[in-house]
Design an enzyme around this catalytic site. Sequence first.
Site, PDB file in Angstrom:
ATOM      1  N   SER A 192       0.834  -1.202   0.000  1.00  0.00           N
ATOM      2  CA  SER A 192       0.000   0.000   0.000  1.00  0.00           C
ATOM      3  C   SER A 192       0.874   1.259   0.000  1.00  0.00           C
ATOM      4  O   SER A 192       1.684   1.445  -0.898  1.00  0.00           O
ATOM      5  CB  SER A 192      -0.944  -0.051   1.199  1.00  0.00           C
ATOM      6  OG  SER A 192      -1.956   0.926   1.093  1.00  0.00           O
ATOM      7  N   ASP A 207      -9.759  -5.062  -4.384  1.00  0.00           N
ATOM      8  CA  ASP A 207      -9.130  -4.145  -3.432  1.00  0.00           C
ATOM      9  C   ASP A 207      -9.983  -2.882  -3.319  1.00  0.00           C
ATOM     10  O   ASP A 207     -10.141  -2.145  -4.292  1.00  0.00           O
ATOM     11  CB  ASP A 207      -7.723  -3.796  -3.918  1.00  0.00           C
ATOM     12  CG  ASP A 207      -6.904  -3.044  -2.872  1.00  0.00           C
ATOM     13  OD1 ASP A 207      -7.498  -2.294  -2.075  1.00  0.00           O
ATOM     14  OD2 ASP A 207      -5.672  -3.220  -2.852  1.00  0.00           O
ATOM     15  N   HIS A 267      -7.707  -5.774   0.267  1.00  0.00           N
ATOM     16  CA  HIS A 267      -6.515  -4.928   0.315  1.00  0.00           C
ATOM     17  C   HIS A 267      -5.345  -5.533   1.087  1.00  0.00           C
ATOM     18  O   HIS A 267      -4.201  -5.193   0.833  1.00  0.00           O
ATOM     19  CB  HIS A 267      -6.884  -3.567   0.927  1.00  0.00           C
ATOM     20  CG  HIS A 267      -5.763  -2.572   0.955  1.00  0.00           C
ATOM     21  ND1 HIS A 267      -5.138  -2.117  -0.192  1.00  0.00           N
ATOM     22  CD2 HIS A 267      -5.143  -1.946   1.994  1.00  0.00           C
ATOM     23  CE1 HIS A 267      -4.199  -1.249   0.142  1.00  0.00           C
ATOM     24  NE2 HIS A 267      -4.171  -1.137   1.453  1.00  0.00           N
TER      25      HIS A 267
END
EC number: 3.1.-.-
Length: 369
Positions: free
Chosen positions: A230, A316, A355
């Site tokens: 991320s 995601d 995610h």
Amino acid sequence: MRKRNESVTVEHERAASAAAAPLDKGCSLRHSLRLPAADSGMKRPLGRRYGLWFRLRKLMIWLLGVYIAIPFLVKLCPAIQAKLVFLNFVRVPYFIDLKRPQDQGLNHTCNYYLQPEEDVTIGVWHTVPAALWKNARGKDQSWFEDALGSTHPVILYLHGNAGTRGGDHRVELYKVLSSLGYHVVTFDYRGWGDSVGSPSERGMTYDALHVFDWIKARSGDNPVYIWGHSLGTGVATNLVRRLCERETPPDALILESPFTNIREEARSHPFSIYRYFPGFDWFFLDPITTSGIKFANDENVKYISCSLLILHAEDDPVVPFHLGKKLYNIAATSRSFRDYKVQFVPFHTDLGYRHKYIYRSPELPRILR
């Protein structure tokens, strides 16, 4: 005779009036009881509805005022937007002692503290491969540092925003990588967890560089891979670009749920309720740039020369899948990767990895090999 008739008439009228009196009194009583009750019953719901609507309208006006005021507040105070990017003040899970990784089921992990710069201290976790689990019990920091020189490869893990190095999904990934035979070294950037300092993109990158050099000084010729997740993918590409420029690249770069750059990520973020707000870029994206935050993965990959693996789940909800795919297309056509393998591995929506749950994939060991 007339008097008698008159008296009879008077008595008749009195009797009639006497008979009528209770009826009139009853009618009057019923009238006095019913009509006010009916009036109050009508006025009370009307008054209640009017008061409810008035309060609801007042609340809507107040919320609208706040909604309109926030963009101006962010524009005037760019530090607010920086806080929203880093989310370092969100510490999840709460009430864990980062000095005790064993409380999170990491019995073969040691907690360190390193000092990249003056007045900056960062907390580090080092998890040894599962094969060394028994030997690691009860050992001190010096033993763990020496263990980096074993024949096992090392992964430097750079986590995303919010939370700490003790986040649940992060701990689960450390366990998976450890079971596959990797050393895992991770840390909290300055301003996160129990690390001391103020967060910034430059500071985060420098912290990562310091930890990488610390690992290389102890790992000898063992392979060292960099894994970013991320927001950590932005730190990872910043770091690897700098390493490549000084001709000390890592053995590979792994990007999990990456984006192209922070402006596109902020514009595409599903939680951005202002994306259709007039002047969105001026109000929200320009303050990010003003704060020195770019995380330009799309630019960095043009200067990276090592193997690249991109992992991204189609479902995601935080970093849209199309941004990871776009980054792959930029890297795959970059001349800096012409002698290196670039691979993109998607994970289907039906898997539900979203995610931060790609570590659950049974295919991950094969992919990493």
